[in-house]
Write an enzyme that holds these catalytic residues in place. Structure first.
Site, mmCIF file in Angstrom:
data_model
loop_
_atom_site.group_PDB
_atom_site.id
_atom_site.type_symbol
_atom_site.label_atom_id
_atom_site.label_comp_id
_atom_site.label_asym_id
_atom_site.label_seq_id
_atom_site.Cartn_x
_atom_site.Cartn_y
_atom_site.Cartn_z
ATOM 1 N NE ARG A 153 0.355 5.580 13.150
ATOM 2 C CZ ARG A 153 -0.144 5.434 11.936
ATOM 3 N NH1 ARG A 153 -1.404 5.082 11.771
ATOM 4 N NH2 ARG A 153 0.611 5.620 10.880
ATOM 5 N NE ARG A 198 -0.491 12.671 10.353
ATOM 6 C CZ ARG A 198 -0.876 12.465 9.104
ATOM 7 N NH1 ARG A 198 -0.347 11.468 8.414
ATOM 8 N NH2 ARG A 198 -1.815 13.223 8.561
ATOM 9 C CE LYS A 212 -0.793 0.712 4.958
ATOM 10 N NZ LYS A 212 -1.828 0.909 5.999
ATOM 11 C CG ASP A 213 3.567 2.054 2.859
ATOM 12 O OD1 ASP A 213 2.477 2.616 3.083
ATOM 13 O OD2 ASP A 213 4.223 1.446 3.733
ATOM 14 N NE ARG A 272 -7.906 3.197 3.464
ATOM 15 C CZ ARG A 272 -8.093 2.451 4.548
ATOM 16 N NH1 ARG A 272 -9.282 1.912 4.808
ATOM 17 N NH2 ARG A 272 -7.102 2.228 5.394
ATOM 18 N NE ARG A 273 -6.832 2.620 8.494
ATOM 19 C CZ ARG A 273 -5.546 2.503 8.724
ATOM 20 N NH1 ARG A 273 -4.883 3.479 9.342
ATOM 21 N NH2 ARG A 273 -4.896 1.411 8.362
ATOM 22 C CB CYS A 296 -1.688 8.902 1.100
ATOM 23 S SG CYS A 296 -0.386 10.082 0.693
#
Length: 345
Positions: A157, A151, A82-83, A133-134, A245
């Site tokens: 986190r 972040r 995904k990155d 997105r979330r 993103c």
């Protein structure tokens, strides 16, 4: 003893290949793997290295901190798919996409909220997430909650969640938590009805030089066919939308009975405006495979020369077709506004 061999390699000019000789005089090839400094990146890299070592016991693997295969001494790099951008720099490709871990998002609650869920958290509870997105999907699904950026890597986190009272819960990728061995922290897995996932989420990718045939052949055995086809469709969808993103784009894919199903959606930043559609295509094939490694047969950055080309083409077309359908219904306008608002924040 090391022996250096050089040959031309597209835009990279020179590729270094190392061999070493052990005490018994046996010569083995040295493959150098790049990784980031984070604990998760190292865990992911080590897992791939272990797979390669089992498959190629005579190959000597060395792991060092370097993100890019552009550094000549690095043969391959392990990434979270995904990155990786949907268009890679010239001369580079994704040589393997490994079997996907759970691609969904997970809720990690503050210890004081154990036993609750997003539905049962009190009004105005603050949920931490770094993902547009979330946030876009969850704002619409759980309007009684508030969402705030958080972040840092996974360790950072979780520390922010546990040691302060700023957040009632945070949202993280279930795959990362599982790879870190933190399954016990997962309080809730968000299904597609609550929150569809990011393109490529849960899959590991191996980036290599596109014309390094030896390395491509070596890593290609790690391809998981279903994951490859799902992710090609997802990445084609994202690339056609010109997303990333900075805008809320979400997907859900499934392979069933030789059919690939792709659901894709775009959202405004607050989730109030959205478009969502599902399409499918046949991925049945006659098992013919690409016979030569060629940078030109990349599909959205993926080279899968040992998989049937027609199935890959169908998957890519599915992503493009679904993106075009959403664009015809106004997806570009939604994403343009979302991007502008995000840039202004």
């Amino acid at each position: 003893m090391e022996k250096l061999c050089y040959w031309k390699n597209g835009c990279c000019n020179v590729l270094l290949v190392f061999f070493q000789q052990n005490a018994n005089g046996k010569v083995s090839r040295v493959i150098r793997i790049g990784t980031r400094k984070s604990q998760l990146a190292r865990i992911q890299t080590d897992s791939v290295a272990e797979k390669l070592k089992r498959l190629y016991p005579d190959v000597h693997l060395e792991i060092g901190e370097s993100r890019y295969t552009r550094r000549k001494k690095i043969d391959l790099v392990v990434h979270s798919l995904k990155d990786l951008p949907t268009t890679l720099p010239p001369g580079f490709t994704i040589g393997a996409v490994l079997k996907r871990e759970n691609p969904h998002d997970a809720v990690v609650l503050h210890p004081k909220n154990m036993g609750k869920s997003l539905d049962t958290l009190p009004d105005k509870s603050v949920i931490g997430t770094s993902s547009l997105r979330r946030a876009a999907q969850l704002k619409k699904r759980f309007p009684h909650l508030e969402f705030k950026d958080i972040r840092g890597n996974l360790n950072t986190r979780l520390k922010k969640l546990d040691e302060k009272d700023d957040f009632s819960a945070i949202i993280l990728a279930a795959a990362g938590l599982r790879r870190m061995g933190w399954d016990s922290r997962v309080s809730q897995i968000l299904g597609p009805e609550d929150c569809m996932y990011a393109v490529g989420q849960g899959a590991l990718a191996i980036e290599v030089r596109a014309r390094d045939e030896d390395i491509l052949e070596m890593v290609s055995v790690l391809h998981d066919p279903d994951t490859v086809l799902r992710c090609i469709a997802e990445r084609a969808f994202l690339r056609r939308l010109e997303g990333g993103c900075s805008v809320p784009v979400a997907v859900h894919t499934e392979v069933k009975d030789s059919q690939l199903y792709l659901t894709g959606a775009v959202y405004s930043l607050d989730g109030s405006d959205s478009l969502k559609e599902t399409m499918q295509t046949s991925i049945a094939s006659d098992n013919k495979v690409e016979e030569r490694v060629d940078e030109r047969v990349q599909r959205v950055g993926v080279t899968a020369n040992n998989m049937p080309g027609p199935a890959q083409d169908a998957s890519e077309k599915l992503g493009l077709d679904l993106a075009n359908l959403l664009l015809s219904k106004g997806a570009k306008e939604i994403l343009t506004v979302a991007r502008q608002l995000n840039d202004a924040r």
